[in-house]
Write a protein that holds these residues in place. Sequence first.
Motif: not given
Length: 195
Positions: A59, A63, A117, A121
């Motif tokens: 994560a 980011q 995840l 993304t």
Amino acid sequence: MTGAGSTRDHLIESTQELLWERGYAATSPRAILDRAGAGQGSMYHHFRGKEDLAAAAMAATAQQLLARAEAALTGEGSAFERLAGYLLRQREVLRGCPVGRMTGDADVLESAVLRRLVATTFDSLRAHVDAVVRAGVRDGEFDSAVDPAELADTVLAVVQGGYVLARAAGDPAPFDRAVRGAVAMLDHLRRKDTV
């Protein structure tokens, strides 16, 4: 290290590095603890286990990746200039994409949490590219026949495929050719009366 927060942060940062270097399956809890300089029970004090820690690390990596992409895609300039800026920006090509590389790890794909995840993304990245293409179509920069969703997937596929080709060759040249080719394709799609 000072305090629990910094130990947790060191564990996440170390896991980010190891996932990018080795992948999920080849990253052991011992390697994470050694890299973080953390004690035996630290991981389980802050996380439920390896998958939970990997999810936090992935994560954080996502980011960071999205922030770099947004900087190129939401900056100044025309849609073409922003897309070209995203494609041509500096990358550690031979290391590969820290998120894209996870798709080659069977253990990541078998984990609903980790796979989600990665997918999320790429969904976010696709949405940013799609928005730039849509703005280009709306503003008359790209022909109205251009499908923003298709072009967004093409841009992402060029970047991810470029990483694969470069890593296979042990040379960034295939990546560089791929992204330059994509920029030439985007230039070809521009309405010439707006250039």
